[in-house]
Design a protein around this motif. Sequence first.
Motif, short mmCIF file in Angstrom:
data_model
loop_
_atom_site.label_atom_id
_atom_site.label_comp_id
_atom_site.label_asym_id
_atom_site.label_seq_id
_atom_site.Cartn_x
_atom_site.Cartn_y
_atom_site.Cartn_z
N TRP A 19 0.87 -1.17 0.00
CA TRP A 19 0.00 0.00 0.00
C TRP A 19 0.91 1.21 0.00
N PRO A 20 0.44 2.36 -0.48
CA PRO A 20 1.33 3.53 -0.53
C PRO A 20 1.97 3.86 0.82
N ASP A 23 4.66 9.23 4.03
CA ASP A 23 5.93 9.82 4.44
C ASP A 23 5.75 11.15 5.16
N THR A 26 5.08 13.98 0.86
CA THR A 26 4.41 13.72 -0.41
C THR A 26 3.04 13.10 -0.18
N LEU A 27 2.98 12.19 0.75
CA LEU A 27 1.72 11.56 1.15
C LEU A 27 1.57 11.75 2.65
N SER A 30 -2.72 8.24 5.00
CA SER A 30 -3.12 7.14 4.12
C SER A 30 -4.15 7.63 3.10
N PRO A 31 -4.18 7.02 1.92
CA PRO A 31 -5.19 7.41 0.94
C PRO A 31 -6.62 7.31 1.50
#
Length: 179
Positions: A19-20, A23, A26-27, A30-31
């Motif tokens: 899963w992505p 960080d 940048t993210l 969580s999505p």
Amino acid sequence: QLTAPPPNGTEWDTKCAFWPAVDGVTLPASPDALTQASTFSAVPVIVGSNLNEGNAFIFGDFGEALGLEDFKHYVGVVLNSRGSREKPGDVQRLTAAYGAKEGSDLRPLLSELVGDMLFACRARRFLRLRGRRAAPAFKYVFSQRAAEDPSPKTWGVYHSSELAFLWGADEESGSMAAV
């Protein structure tokens, strides 16, 4: 006692996540969390998985046929990974839902379950959540096996099969190692 040895002589590493990676820059979250809070760019997204996502994990780790008790054990391992905890009856319900019965090699069913639980279900959950937030969301299932894929053909379109199409492969060996 298990009749099949644990994969590669040890218990599975259930801490790795497909899963992505959050960080904080940048993210930032969580999505799922960003979508629930409606703090995302309303751009179209495409999310999906490979047709036989779990095959490399199961057939790569289990050289021998898998019996019913071992199937149930590893269903519990997957259910108890990444901070989740199984509820009473979960293993029995999933065993029945996937049609696992004693007397046959259950690796294909465990592979399907692993692919569903680690990839397809998470993607489906995210797409449903994203779709309710008025942002276009699309699902894909990657189903093309590379002609020169050196893995056993019985693995089908396993986790990472798409990489040869994205990055290419060594023309002589079909290997991604040279890329």
